[in-house]
Write an enzyme that holds these catalytic residues in place. Structure first.
Site: not given
Ligand SMILES: Nc1ncnc2c1ncn2[C@@H]1O[C@H](COP(=O)(O)OP(=O)(O)OP(=O)(O)O)[C@@H](O)[C@H]1O
Length: 347
Positions: A50, A57, A71, A167
């Site tokens: 992700g 991630i 992450k 969010d």
């Molecule tokens: N623990 C997890 N297990 C499986 N998939 C995950 C996990 N954490 C995140 N993902 C995948 O990664 C994607 C992005 O994660 P996340 O929203 O935490 O990232 P971000 O960089 O904070 O994104 P945003 O732009 O929404 O702030 C999620 O929508 C999911 O598909």
């Protein structure tokens, strides 16, 4: 491998809220990793599962073939601050419907990584997508709304200091193998009084220091956009949009036309506000995800309940919106099987 170097305990917070390193054995189960560990556990970042605006991630494999998700925030002090903020919040949270922190890497400057429990069924946005192989059954949709409301009730009302997620959206709702969910992504969250501070510097002067606006297109509370004040009620607004997605199977912003779901649903939402349960079944069915037409678990009264919840969460001014605990109570009163799904009680 040099894992299990340090441990962080919930009662080990110093006054500046930085986790205090207390020893070489992980007692609380939250482990501080080295960068070598991050590389090794992700097999050199070989499987991206992700990505978002702030992080990438990667699948991680722990001992005993247990999977987890790393992450990773790399490359700038701004991303590092988002990482720190999420780390500090996840260290405080333990709830069956909030993603669990297992460990972290922190270089104290510009790189950080959170080791999270792995949710194998991806996020709710993907699951509702029309290209998804599986149609999410109605009963699972009501259960997911209930579980997210419980997670929000926890952060808004049951933990101290209280937390605004900032969010709430379907891609921040992760699904496990049984289609139960966990709320993730606390990188935009605000804690306690900080959630009430208006970022007036950004609004008044373009030259002044930038304050990061939070939220995502299609989910952002118009009141927050106007004022910059983050509140629990902005989370309730995002939740209202998620419930509309669960009922309609449509995206918060249509990929084809760029239309916002809150706008296409506005006439129906108005009718629900005016007529409540007396709204014509025909109108409700027109909005309903057509893929649910063959679902034997579908109950039109439950659909009306879900739409009623969404309508209240989307109201303006924000003071008219329900609290998360009111949503939890409404759902369990009107959809009684929710209390028997095993998601009504905290583990
Ligand atoms: N623990 C997890 N297990 C499986 N998939 C995950 C996990 N954490 C995140 N993902 C995948 O990664 C994607 C992005 O994660 P996340 O929203 O935490 O990232 P971000 O960089 O904070 O994104 P945003 O732009 O929404 O702030 C999620 O929508 C999911 O598909």
């Amino acid at each position: 491998m040099s894992c299990f170097l340090t441990c962080v305990r919930f009662d080990d917070w110093t006054t500046d809220k930085k986790p205090k390193i207390t020893g070489s054995v992980s007692v609380s189960g939250i482990t501080c990793y080295t960068w070598d560990d991050v590389e090794s556990l992700t097999s050199n970042f070989s499987r991206l599962i992700g990505s978002g605006g702030y992080s990438s991630i990667y699948l991680a494999r722990l001992s005993g073939a247990k999977k987890a998700a790393f992450k990773v925030h790399v490359g700038s002090h701004r991303l590092y601050q988002v990482f720190r903020s999420e780390l500090e919040i996840l260290l405080r949270l333990q709830h069956p419907h909030i993603v669990k922190l297992l460990g972290y890497f922190d270089d104290s400057e510009e790189t950080g990584a959170l080791l999270l429990e792995y949710l194998p069924q991806g996020n709710l946005q993907e699951k509702l997508n029309h290209n998804s192989k599986q149609v999410l059954p109605w009963r699972n949709r009501t259960a997911l709304a209930f579980q997210v409301a419980q997670a929000m009730e926890h952060i808004h009302e049951k933990c101290s200091p209280q937390i605004v997620h900032g969010d709430i959206k379907s891609s921040n709702i992760l699904l496990d193998k049984n289609l139960n969910c966990k709320l993730c992504d606390f990188g935009s969250a605000r804690v306690g009084f900080s959630s009430m501070v208006q970022p007036s510097t950004t609004m008044s002067s373009p030259r002044s220091k930038q304050v990061r606006m939070i939220g995502s297109p299609g989910y952002t509370d118009p009141h927050y956009l106007r004022t910059g004040i983050a509140s629990k009620k902005m989370d309730m607004y995002g939740f209202g949009v998620v419930v509309l997605e669960l009922v309609s199977g449509k995206e918060a912003v249509s990929a084809e036309k760029g239309e916002m779901l809150v706008h296409t649903a506005a006439p129906l939402i108005q009718d629900i506000c005016d007529l409540g349960a007396n709204i014509a079944e025909e109108k409700v069915r027109q909005f309903l995800d057509p893929r649910l037409s063959k679902d034997s678990s579908l109950d039109i009264e439950e659909v009306k309940t879900m739409l009623g919840v969404a309508a209240f969460c989307l109201r303006s001014p924000p003071s008219l919106r329900p609290s998360a605990s009111q949503v939890v109570q409404t759902l369990v009163q009107k959809i009684p099987y929710l209390s028997f799904l095993g998601c009504g009680k905290e583990a």
